[in-house]
Each structure stands twice: as C-alpha cells, then as structure tokens.
Design an enzyme around this catalytic site. Structure first.
Site, PDB file in Angstrom:
ATOM      1  N   THR A   1       4.808   2.507  11.670  1.00 30.24           N
ATOM      2  CA  THR A   1       5.258   1.516  12.657  1.00 30.24           C
ATOM      3  C   THR A   1       6.738   1.160  12.546  1.00 30.24           C
ATOM      4  OG1 THR A   1       4.547  -0.307  11.222  1.00 30.24           O
ATOM      5  CG2 THR A   1       2.971   0.477  12.875  1.00 30.24           C
ATOM      6  N   ASP A   2       7.367   1.431  11.408  1.00 31.72           N
ATOM      7  CA  ASP A   2       8.749   0.989  11.221  1.00 31.72           C
ATOM      8  C   ASP A   2       9.709   1.592  12.241  1.00 31.72           C
ATOM      9  OD1 ASP A   2       7.973  -0.582   9.150  1.00 31.72           O
ATOM     10  OD2 ASP A   2       9.063   0.491   7.583  1.00 31.72           O
TER      11      ASP A   2
ATOM     12  N   TYR B   1       0.848  -1.199   0.000  1.00 34.97           N
ATOM     13  CA  TYR B   1       0.000   0.000   0.000  1.00 34.97           C
ATOM     14  C   TYR B   1       0.885   1.252   0.000  1.00 34.97           C
ATOM     15  CZ  TYR B   1       1.298  -0.642   4.860  1.00 34.97           C
ATOM     16  OH  TYR B   1       2.021  -0.827   6.003  1.00 34.97           O
TER      17      TYR B   1
ATOM     18  N   GLU C   1      32.132  -9.640  27.490  1.00 33.54           N
ATOM     19  CA  GLU C   1      32.813 -10.155  26.300  1.00 33.54           C
ATOM     20  C   GLU C   1      33.947  -9.247  25.836  1.00 33.54           C
ATOM     21  OE1 GLU C   1      32.361 -13.036  24.713  1.00 33.54           O
ATOM     22  OE2 GLU C   1      30.973 -13.592  26.315  1.00 33.54           O
TER      23      GLU C   1
ATOM     24  N   SER D   1       7.464   6.140   7.926  1.00 34.20           N
ATOM     25  CA  SER D   1       8.384   6.307   9.061  1.00 34.20           C
ATOM     26  C   SER D   1       9.785   5.752   8.821  1.00 34.20           C
ATOM     27  CB  SER D   1       7.796   5.696  10.332  1.00 34.20           C
ATOM     28  OG  SER D   1       7.808   4.288  10.285  1.00 34.20           O
TER      29      SER D   1
ATOM     30  N   LYS E   1       9.238  -3.524  17.523  1.00 33.80           N
ATOM     31  CA  LYS E   1       8.424  -4.193  16.510  1.00 33.80           C
ATOM     32  C   LYS E   1       8.989  -5.589  16.301  1.00 33.80           C
ATOM     33  CE  LYS E   1       6.405  -3.414  11.932  1.00 33.80           C
ATOM     34  NZ  LYS E   1       6.304  -2.491  10.765  1.00 33.80           N
TER      35      LYS E   1
END
Length: 355
Positions: free
Chosen positions: A118-119, A52, A312, A85, A191
């Site tokens: 949302t990214d 989209y 580490e 985004s 996410k």
C-alpha cells in the site's frame, strides 16, 4: 444392472463436467500479477498488524486462500517480483508495465489484477495509468493487514479486485485501485492514514464507485486521458529520466536541490508550501537550474487543490511547469515520462493539463 448404473453414473459425471467447462468458458479470464506487499505479508501472531513482514506469501497461496474467485473469473497467477512497496523502483515499474501490456494483447486475457504493497500503490497505479496501452481493466489491490491477522482485509480485497477486473463495466476507465469495497481512480487516489483499512481516498473528487456483492458499481469517471489514449510508450525504454522531489518547509534551503542537480537529475519537482510557494532562499537556485536546462515542476505539499500557474510565482518568466492537482509524487512520474518525449516546457505543461 450394475453395469447399467455405472454407465448412467459415468454419463452423469460427463454431463456435469461438460456443464462445468461451459460455465467456465463464460467467465472472464483474469491474470493476477503478484508483486508482494502487506497482502502477502505475515505477522508473528494473529493480532500483529504493525511490525509484520511483508512480501512472504506467493501468488498461488494468495489464490488458494480465496476459492470464491473461481465463481467470478478464470484466474491464473504470476509472481512478477516479491517486495515491500516502499522498495519499488523505476525499473520495477518498467518491467511491470511491459508485462501488463504483453498480457493485455492476448485475446484470452480480459483483465489484470496486480497485488501490491500500500505504501506506493498510488504511484504504481498512476504510472500504469499513463503507460498501459489497452482499455481492458487493470486493477491494483493491496491490504492494510497481513494475511495472518484477525479480520485480514486481503482476501475480500482480492476477491473484489478480480470481480472488478472481469467486469465489462470496468473497461475504458483507466487503472483502478480497489480496497475496502471502494473503487478509486489512479490519478486521484492517495493513502491518507498510516494504519486504518479505509486509508485510500480521493480527497478532492471522491471515489469512482463501490463493489457490492462482487459487482462494481460506478458513479463517475475521470475526464483525464489515460491508458490507450496517452502518448507515452515504454516498450523500448530501459530506464527513466532522473527526477526527484525537494520538499518545501519553513527555513527552506537548497541543500537537497543542489544534491539532486549534482547527482545528474534532469528534473526536479518542488513540493512547495501552500499553492506551491517558493521561499526567497529557494527561488533563485531553481531559476538558475532551469536556465541550465533542468526542468522544474512547481507542486504543493498540501494534498488538495491545484497549483496555479503564475499564482505564487511568475512561471512564464522562470519557465517553470505547474503540477495542476497532481501530488508531488505523481508529478514526478508524469515529468519522467514527459521527458522521454520532449524538453519543451510548453509541451510538458500541456501534458500536465491533459493527464
């Protein structure tokens, strides 16, 4: 008789209007700042949920699509920018943070909702969590399906966000992310799925609560300092220090690290394997760059668990910082803001344990 009835009708109408105004006066005042994203996206068909076009619908249409919001808040909107985004930049963050802080200073603003793709929601949320200078609620919301899709999640997500922003229970909890009826804290949320509606999770510590019938219900709160309690001030900043992320893997090399250094970065976050492990092909170059003045933050690509100082790597010896439980993308944000305050590694490490 007609005149009497007309007079009675006018009186009733005036009374109804007065009651409506009084009811509106009791509702919280929430400003929606729109930035684009899937929640403002459109698809070619009602079943288009991939492929989209994001950031097509303006803030007024978003508000018109959810008239139920008027029952929980007095809402007004403002289009800050209109982008997908993945194209969010440091400049966008600075502009957004400054506008949020301007609005929250106003006595007639009780909370803010930011519509967002949302990214990079988790990154914008954490940046604002560190730079908003108010305890008033700031809620970031998006959707995984465009507005034209069957069962689009944008409208209910937006309604829940406005209800959460207007709730006194949300005050002082830092910047929040609300999707899929859940409330997530800005520091912890990420996410986790490329396409499903329940993609946003706080894998290590869990969500803060739920939104039930338009009411936020909180079960826990973050112990890390945020918003008005942070030491960061972006009000006079025009740009942020250059910091990038180098990704660790098998067969690791220094190509990306060298490129970032050559481009003028003042800090590098290394997303190492496991507990932020550094390959033998990488450690010497990062150590050399630290001696040259670049700040090095050792983080992990794993997604869960803290990166342990002197675990580490001998971080005391190499003068590196560790990210604690921050993801590489959030470590980058904190390092940029830290570098606006100090170049002292011990002070920067303190910030990573504080925020």
């Amino acid at each position: 008789m007609f005149a009497t009835l007309t007079k009675q009708g006018l009186c009733a109408a005036a009374l109804f209007a007065a009651v409506s105004v009084h009811a509106a006066d009791k509702l919280p005042n929430v400003v929606i700042l729109a930035t684009g994203g899937t929640i403002a996206g459109t698809g070619a068909t009602s079943t288009t949920t991939v492929g989209y076009t994001a950031a097509k619908i303006g803030v007024e249409k978003l508000i018109e699509a959810v008239p139920e919001m008027k029952k929980v808040a007095n809402v007004k909107g403002e289009q800050v920018f209109q982008i997908a985004s993945e194209s969010m930049t440091n400049d966008h963050w600075l502009k957004l943070a400054k506008r949020v802080n301007e609005l929250l200073k106003q006595s007639d603003v009780d909370g803010i909702v930011i519509t967002h793709g949302t990214d990079t929601i988790e990154e914008t949320a954490y940046f604002l969590n560190l730079t908003v200078k108010s305890k008033k609620p700031v809620i970031i919301v998006g959707s995984m399906r465009p507005s034209t899709a069957i069962s689009a999640d944008g409208p209910i997500n937006l309604y829940n966000a406005v209800a959460t922003a207007g709730s006194k229970d949300s005050v002082g909890r830092g910047v929040l992310v609300t999707l899929n009826d859940e409330i997530q804290g800005a520091r912890d949320v990420t996410k986790t799925n490329t396409m499903t509606a329940n993609t946003f999770r706080s894998p290590e510590l869990g969500s803060l609560g739920y939104i039930v019938s338009g009411k936020p219900i909180f079960y826990r709160a973050s112990t890390r300092k945020n918003t008005a309690d942070t030491e960061f001030d972006v009000s006079k900043l025009d740009k942020l220090p250059a910091v990038d992320i180098a990704y660790g893997s098998a067969n690791a090399n220094t190509i990306a690290i060298d490129a970032f250094a050559a481009a003028g970065d003042v800090g590098i976050v290394y997303a190492g394997t496991g507990d932020g492990s550094l390959a033998n092909t990488v450690r010497p170059r990062l150590t050399e760059l630290r001696k040259q003045g670049l700040q090095i933050v050792r983080s992990s690509r794993v997604g869960n668990g803290p990166t342990i100082r002197n675990g580490e790597n001998n971080d005391d010896e190499t003068d590196f910082v560790v990210s604690d439980t921050l993801s590489p993308q959030k470590a980058r944000i904190l390092l940029m803001l830290a570098l606006t305050k100090t170049k002292d590694t011990k002070e920067i490490q303190r910030m990573f344990y504080t925020y």
